[in-house]
Scaffold this motif. Structure first.
Motif, short mmCIF file in Angstrom:
data_model
loop_
_atom_site.label_atom_id
_atom_site.label_comp_id
_atom_site.label_asym_id
_atom_site.label_seq_id
_atom_site.Cartn_x
_atom_site.Cartn_y
_atom_site.Cartn_z
N UNK A 59 -6.35 -1.85 7.45
CA UNK A 59 -4.49 -1.78 7.03
C UNK A 59 -4.73 -2.40 5.95
N UNK A 60 -5.19 -4.52 6.58
CA UNK A 60 -4.62 -4.86 5.28
C UNK A 60 -5.36 -5.81 4.34
N UNK A 61 -6.94 -4.87 4.65
CA UNK A 61 -7.47 -4.89 3.63
C UNK A 61 -7.38 -3.26 2.47
N UNK A 62 -6.56 -2.49 3.08
CA UNK A 62 -6.18 -1.07 2.80
C UNK A 62 -5.06 -2.16 1.55
N UNK A 63 -4.59 -2.46 2.29
CA UNK A 63 -3.49 -2.67 1.57
C UNK A 63 -3.03 -3.61 0.25
N UNK A 64 -4.36 -4.88 0.79
CA UNK A 64 -4.60 -5.33 -0.47
C UNK A 64 -5.77 -5.19 -1.41
N UNK A 65 -6.59 -4.67 -1.41
CA UNK A 65 -6.98 -3.64 -2.21
C UNK A 65 -5.54 -2.12 -2.98
N UNK A 66 -4.80 -2.48 -2.18
CA UNK A 66 -4.33 -1.38 -3.56
C UNK A 66 -3.16 -1.93 -4.25
N UNK A 67 -2.28 -3.13 -3.50
CA UNK A 67 -1.77 -4.34 -4.79
C UNK A 67 -2.84 -4.04 -5.31
N UNK A 68 -4.32 -4.13 -5.60
CA UNK A 68 -4.46 -4.62 -6.88
C UNK A 68 -5.44 -3.93 -8.14
N UNK A 69 -5.29 -2.92 -7.11
CA UNK A 69 -5.85 -1.99 -7.80
C UNK A 69 -4.66 -0.48 -7.48
N UNK A 70 -2.96 -0.26 -8.05
CA UNK A 70 -2.55 0.64 -7.74
C UNK A 70 -3.21 2.38 -8.60
N UNK A 71 -3.42 1.57 -9.79
CA UNK A 71 -4.23 2.88 -10.58
C UNK A 71 -5.32 3.60 -9.95
N UNK A 72 -6.25 2.79 -8.98
CA UNK A 72 -7.55 3.68 -8.41
C UNK A 72 -6.81 4.61 -7.26
N UNK A 73 -5.68 4.47 -6.69
CA UNK A 73 -5.55 4.87 -4.83
C UNK A 73 -4.05 6.36 -5.43
N UNK A 74 -5.13 7.43 -4.46
CA UNK A 74 -3.83 8.36 -4.56
C UNK A 74 -2.81 8.33 -3.56
N UNK A 75 -3.28 7.07 -2.14
CA UNK A 75 -2.30 7.64 -1.13
C UNK A 75 -3.38 6.53 0.37
N UNK A 76 -2.55 5.92 0.92
CA UNK A 76 -2.33 5.93 2.18
C UNK A 76 -2.34 6.26 3.98
N UNK A 77 -3.17 6.11 4.57
CA UNK A 77 -2.90 6.28 6.27
C UNK A 77 -3.34 4.80 6.56
N UNK A 78 -2.47 4.42 6.88
CA UNK A 78 -2.66 3.37 7.98
C UNK A 78 -2.51 3.21 9.47
N UNK A 79 -2.30 2.14 10.43
CA UNK A 79 -2.78 2.55 11.37
C UNK A 79 -2.75 0.86 11.95
N UNK A 80 -2.49 0.73 13.44
CA UNK A 80 -2.19 -0.69 13.61
C UNK A 80 -2.06 -1.83 12.55
N UNK A 81 -0.65 -1.67 12.03
CA UNK A 81 -0.46 -3.19 10.21
C UNK A 81 -0.40 -4.39 11.39
N UNK A 82 -1.50 -5.30 10.91
CA UNK A 82 -1.98 -6.01 10.14
C UNK A 82 -1.55 -6.76 9.12
#
Length: 321
Positions: free
Chosen positions: A113-136
């Motif tokens: 979840x950490x890495x997904x958020x970091x990636x999405x915040x850097x490349x928001x135009x490349x992300x449709x959405x996120x499914x995240x578990x156990x937020x860290x």
């Protein structure tokens, strides 16, 4: 309860050199023309397995799984060199480009979840959405809670085994003490520290004791312990509260957050804090669950979430998927 989808084999396997040191292992499974989703595994240092593909309907999704630097089938094993959050974010972008994917859904739990958020915040135009578990969120208080003092009060018996490799004089800074052994030349001390670190995590990952989960952590002990400790003593290479601070960059993206009520590794207030700054998110608190992605209630919620996202995203205008 919704079960996992049956295990499937990849239809394509790739190796991708991302620098002069690291080569990543990547699998594709499901449907080649399906909705692209990338499974972002935890740890850091855990790697993927066959179950990683089973949270997605293979008739609807093009499923991408990959082992991050230093773990799983990526090489070199347990390497800390050129291994930071931002190296991993860049790796994900290289994988997306290599596979010819325009946008994808991110699916990540715990460190994933950490890495997904970091990636999405850097490349928001490349992300449709996120499914995240156990937020860290990798804040100092989270490291202190689990590796110094806090969770120790709930599991004093397990904590005793975690402390065993560290002399009493060094227990005031446990992560530093583990790091010294995990990066030292004494291989016996290294493995003792790795087993203690990973066993502590495995034993506390589920609401009810699960020896199979503990064994999976022990099988990956060296990569999990070395890479986690390397990241965590460096605050995961993030600025203070960076992931919450930068949520405005992806506030428009749809998200489903799944979190166990009794998650001891990543307490529920992490997910609550994220949900408060993410207006387009849905928070699902699973009553009888801890941290593990394999617990029954977590599995049910995650499979339903990916089914829901598939229905939602497949309604996009042609060419945007």
């Amino acid at each position: 309860m919704q079960p996992l989808y049956p295990e499937i084999k990849p239809y394509a396997v790739h190796t991708l050199a991302v620098d002069h040191i690291h080569t990543l292992h990547i699998d594709e499974s499901g449907t080649p023309d399906g909705l692209p989703v990338v499974f972002v595994h935890g740890g850091p240092g855990a790697g993927c397995d066959a179950q990683s593909r089973s949270y997605f309907d293979p008739n609807l999704y093009r499923i991408i799984t990959f082992d991050q630097r230093g773990c799983g089938r990526s090489t070199p094993f347990a390497s800390l060199e050129n291994n930071t959050t931002w190296h991993l974010v860049d790796d994900m972008e290289r994988i997306r480009e290599h596979l010819g994917i325009d946008k994808w859904l991110l699916f990540g739990g715990s460190w994933g979840s950490t890495l997904s958020l970091a990636y999405a915040q850097r490349h928001p135009e490349r992300v449709h959405g996120l499914v995240l578990r156990g937020i860290f969120l990798c804040r100092p208080q989270e490291f202190h809670w689990f590796y110094q003092e806090g969770a120790s009060r709930l599991f004093p018996d397990y904590w005793q085994d975690y402390l065993a490799p560290i002399p009493p004089a060094e227990r005031g800074e446990l992560m530093q003490a583990f790091y010294k052994r995990l990066t030292g030349e004494d291989q016996i001390a290294q493995m003792q520290a790795a087993k203690a670190w990973s066993c502590w995590e495995g034993r506390t990952a589920t609401l009810r004791p699960n020896p199979e989960v503990v064994e999976r952590f022990n099988e990956r002990a060296l990569s999990i312990a070395r890479i986690e400790c390397h990241f965590f003593i460096n605050n995961a290479f993030l600025e203070p509260d960076q992931l919450l601070r930068d949520m405005h960059k992806i506030a428009h993206l749809p998200g489903i957050i799944v979190h166990g009520r009794y998650d001891v590794i990543c307490p529920l207030d992490n997910a609550w804090a994220l949900h408060q700054v993410w207006p387009n998110s849905e928070l699902q608190i699973i009553r009888e669950a801890g941290h593990s992605a394999g617990e029954r209630g977590i599995v049910d919620a995650l499979v339903r979430a990916t089914d829901q996202m598939a229905r939602r995203l497949r309604k996009l205008p042609k060419g945007e998927a």
